[in-house]
Motif scaffolding. Structure first.
Motif, PDB file in Angstrom:
ATOM      1  N   UNK A  28       9.668  39.412  25.244  1.00 29.62           N
ATOM      2  CA  UNK A  28       9.653  40.648  24.904  1.00 29.62           C
ATOM      3  C   UNK A  28       8.741  41.274  23.776  1.00 29.62           C
ATOM      4  N   UNK A  29       7.521  40.081  23.219  1.00 25.47           N
ATOM      5  CA  UNK A  29       6.225  40.416  22.974  1.00 25.47           C
ATOM      6  C   UNK A  29       4.916  40.121  23.870  1.00 25.47           C
ATOM      7  N   UNK A  30       3.644  40.562  23.510  1.00 22.94           N
ATOM      8  CA  UNK A  30       2.209  40.614  24.269  1.00 22.94           C
ATOM      9  C   UNK A  30       1.661  39.940  23.921  1.00 22.94           C
ATOM     10  N   UNK A  31       1.810  38.531  25.011  1.00 21.48           N
ATOM     11  CA  UNK A  31       1.442  37.355  24.923  1.00 21.48           C
ATOM     12  C   UNK A  31      -0.229  37.292  25.090  1.00 21.48           C
ATOM     13  N   UNK A  32      -1.464  36.877  24.346  1.00 21.15           N
ATOM     14  CA  UNK A  32      -3.130  36.826  25.246  1.00 21.15           C
ATOM     15  C   UNK A  32      -3.118  35.085  25.047  1.00 21.15           C
ATOM     16  N   UNK A  33      -3.749  35.254  25.671  1.00 25.36           N
ATOM     17  CA  UNK A  33      -4.447  33.809  25.954  1.00 25.36           C
ATOM     18  C   UNK A  33      -5.981  33.953  25.587  1.00 25.36           C
ATOM     19  N   UNK A  34      -6.366  33.046  24.729  1.00 27.35           N
ATOM     20  CA  UNK A  34      -7.318  33.472  23.803  1.00 27.35           C
ATOM     21  C   UNK A  34      -8.513  32.147  24.396  1.00 27.35           C
ATOM     22  N   UNK A  35      -9.257  32.425  25.549  1.00 23.46           N
ATOM     23  CA  UNK A  35      -9.674  31.188  26.417  1.00 23.46           C
ATOM     24  C   UNK A  35     -10.723  30.763  25.486  1.00 23.46           C
ATOM     25  N   UNK A  36     -10.646  28.990  25.165  1.00 20.41           N
ATOM     26  CA  UNK A  36     -11.868  29.020  24.352  1.00 20.41           C
ATOM     27  C   UNK A  36     -12.509  28.047  24.695  1.00 20.41           C
ATOM     28  N   UNK A  37     -12.539  27.664  26.255  1.00 21.57           N
ATOM     29  CA  UNK A  37     -13.092  26.626  26.923  1.00 21.57           C
ATOM     30  C   UNK A  37     -12.474  27.034  28.156  1.00 21.57           C
ATOM     31  N   UNK A  38     -13.065  25.567  28.912  1.00 27.52           N
ATOM     32  CA  UNK A  38     -12.384  25.225  29.618  1.00 27.52           C
ATOM     33  C   UNK A  38     -11.021  25.291  30.512  1.00 27.52           C
ATOM     34  N   UNK A  39     -10.960  25.814  31.800  1.00 28.39           N
ATOM     35  CA  UNK A  39      -9.112  26.393  31.970  1.00 28.39           C
ATOM     36  C   UNK A  39      -8.383  25.796  33.006  1.00 28.39           C
ATOM     37  N   UNK A  83     -14.088  32.751  25.882  1.00 26.00           N
ATOM     38  CA  UNK A  83     -15.366  33.058  25.227  1.00 26.00           C
ATOM     39  C   UNK A  83     -16.391  33.052  26.207  1.00 26.00           C
ATOM     40  N   UNK A  84     -17.607  33.639  25.888  1.00 27.94           N
ATOM     41  CA  UNK A  84     -18.158  33.897  26.911  1.00 27.94           C
ATOM     42  C   UNK A  84     -18.912  32.510  27.459  1.00 27.94           C
ATOM     43  N   UNK A  85     -18.531  31.414  27.123  1.00 33.70           N
ATOM     44  CA  UNK A  85     -19.405  29.862  26.932  1.00 33.70           C
ATOM     45  C   UNK A  85     -17.744  29.265  28.249  1.00 33.70           C
ATOM     46  N   UNK A  86     -16.742  30.127  28.248  1.00 32.65           N
ATOM     47  CA  UNK A  86     -15.687  29.113  29.566  1.00 32.65           C
ATOM     48  C   UNK A  86     -15.677  29.388  30.835  1.00 32.65           C
ATOM     49  N   UNK A  87     -14.811  28.836  31.185  1.00 39.36           N
ATOM     50  CA  UNK A  87     -13.986  28.470  32.891  1.00 39.36           C
ATOM     51  C   UNK A  87     -13.023  28.841  33.235  1.00 39.36           C
ATOM     52  N   UNK A  88     -12.812  29.042  34.431  1.00 36.94           N
ATOM     53  CA  UNK A  88     -11.592  28.766  34.776  1.00 36.94           C
ATOM     54  C   UNK A  88     -12.063  28.270  36.776  1.00 36.94           C
ATOM     55  N   UNK A  89     -10.891  26.984  36.850  1.00 34.74           N
ATOM     56  CA  UNK A  89     -11.097  26.638  37.788  1.00 34.74           C
ATOM     57  C   UNK A  89      -9.545  26.306  38.612  1.00 34.74           C
ATOM     58  N   UNK A  90      -9.229  26.093  39.802  1.00 35.13           N
ATOM     59  CA  UNK A  90      -8.371  26.068  40.714  1.00 35.13           C
ATOM     60  C   UNK A  90      -9.079  24.580  41.305  1.00 35.13           C
ATOM     61  N   UNK A  91      -8.076  23.583  40.185  1.00 36.32           N
ATOM     62  CA  UNK A  91      -8.863  22.534  40.522  1.00 36.32           C
ATOM     63  C   UNK A  91      -7.831  21.444  41.695  1.00 36.32           C
ATOM     64  N   UNK A  92      -7.109  22.372  41.716  1.00 39.02           N
ATOM     65  CA  UNK A  92      -5.518  21.317  42.588  1.00 39.02           C
ATOM     66  C   UNK A  92      -6.354  21.094  43.800  1.00 39.02           C
ATOM     67  N   UNK A  93      -6.548  21.726  44.918  1.00 37.68           N
ATOM     68  CA  UNK A  93      -7.546  21.171  45.758  1.00 37.68           C
ATOM     69  C   UNK A  93      -8.058  19.604  45.833  1.00 37.68           C
ATOM     70  N   UNK A  94      -8.982  19.685  44.996  1.00 43.01           N
ATOM     71  CA  UNK A  94      -9.523  18.673  44.681  1.00 43.01           C
ATOM     72  C   UNK A  94      -9.104  17.154  44.014  1.00 43.01           C
ATOM     73  N   UNK A  95      -7.779  16.937  44.019  1.00 43.25           N
ATOM     74  CA  UNK A  95      -7.146  15.973  44.281  1.00 43.25           C
ATOM     75  C   UNK A  95      -5.883  16.214  45.240  1.00 43.25           C
ATOM     76  N   UNK A  96      -5.567  17.052  46.697  1.00 40.41           N
ATOM     77  CA  UNK A  96      -4.584  17.089  47.354  1.00 40.41           C
ATOM     78  C   UNK A  96      -3.609  17.346  46.859  1.00 40.41           C
ATOM     79  N   UNK A  97      -3.944  18.788  45.772  1.00 34.76           N
ATOM     80  CA  UNK A  97      -2.844  18.797  45.793  1.00 34.76           C
ATOM     81  C   UNK A  97      -2.235  21.146  46.058  1.00 34.76           C
ATOM     82  N   UNK A  98      -1.567  21.516  45.429  1.00 33.97           N
ATOM     83  CA  UNK A  98      -1.562  22.947  45.010  1.00 33.97           C
ATOM     84  C   UNK A  98      -0.998  23.581  44.597  1.00 33.97           C
ATOM     85  N   UNK A  99      -2.318  24.466  44.785  1.00 35.77           N
ATOM     86  CA  UNK A  99      -1.917  25.488  42.861  1.00 35.77           C
ATOM     87  C   UNK A  99      -0.208  25.259  42.539  1.00 35.77           C
TER      88      UNK A  99
END
Length: 261
Positions: free
Chosen positions: A98-109, A126-142
């Motif tokens: 019951x409190x706001x939560x900020x994710x501060x993504x400082x690099x790859x997520x 950060x402008x240099x950060x990135x997001x990857x749904x990497x699961x399919x690369x190893x045969x898993x599901x998100x």
């Protein structure tokens, strides 16, 4: 390094900062770090001195997801057990807090790290950060509620494509498609994040919590049901000390002093 070292904790000006602290493996999760994060979130839930939460990563990465060395080594837990015991409780604790939560993504997520961020109330990067749904690369599901939050944020087509291809999304692209709130230039990222977190910590905490609870319900309700819930929560909000203070400050043309009560 013991369990308590894997999550760095600090409290300042009402903001509890949780820093994932395994930088040598891009803050990927092992069991100790997952359980430590759960423990911190449970403690924060009952600590009235915490008015906002900031979740970030140590070093160059936010979080690279699961530590595969732990998941595939001798005597390792089943992947499904890791999901049920480690990640599912974290996601539920974040959404029920019951409190706001900020994710501060400082690099790859990546993988569960990306979905951990998306489960937070506000995601900045950060402008240099990135997001990857990497699961399919190893045969898993998100997992980690990725299949819940990502389609709701960016639509089914884009979510399907990102989850199936595992394509990397830059932070500016993530803003453009509605995945995250905003980016900040790398050199001012920490200051901007601190300003945002402290701003939230000075706001009417119970009102923000009621807003979060309503957002948690919105996808399961009809329009009529959601309108009814808004009336119920508005009654609760109207009974808080912060509502009284907000009205008085408005009438007196001054800045309100919210206490979170």
């Amino acid at each position: 390094m013991n369990q308590t070292d894997f999550i760095k904790y600090s409290l300042e000006n009402g903001v509890a900062t949780l820093t994932l602290n395994r930088p040598n493996v891009f803050n990927s999760f092992n069991r100790e770090m997952a359980l430590a994060l759960q423990d911190h979130l449970r403690a924060i839930a009952s600590d009235d001195s915490v008015r906002a939460v900031l979740l970030t990563g140590e070093g160059k990465a936010f979080c690279a997801g699961q530590d595969l060395a732990e998941a595939t080594g001798p005597g390792s837990m089943e992947i499904s057990e890791i999901v049920v015991q480690h990640y599912n409780p974290i996601i539920l604790l974040l959404r029920q807090l019951n409190k706001p939560v900020i994710a501060a993504v400082n690099g790859v997520a990546a993988g569960a790290g990306a979905n951990l961020a998306l489960a937070c109330d506000i995601v900045v990067a950060k402008e240099s950060a990135s997001f990857i749904q990497a699961f399919s690369k190893i045969g898993l599901i998100p997992d980690s509620a990725g299949t819940f939050f990502l389609p709701r944020l960016i639509g089914m087509q884009r979510a399907s494509a990102l989850m199936m291809t595992g394509d990397k999304v830059s932070a500016p692209e993530a803003v453009q498609m509605g995945m995250i709130y905003k980016t900040f230039p790398d050199d001012i990222f920490e200051n901007e994040v601190k300003t945002l977190a402290e701003r939230l910590a000075q706001m009417p905490t119970k009102g923000l919590a009621f807003t979060k609870q309503l957002l948690n319900k919105t996808f399961q309700h009809t329009l009529e049901e959601q309108l009814q819930q808004e009336a119920v929560y508005q009654q609760h909000a109207g009974q808080t000390a912060d509502f009284k203070e907000g009205v008085e400050a408005f009438i007196q043309k001054r800045k309100p002093n919210f206490t979170g009560q």
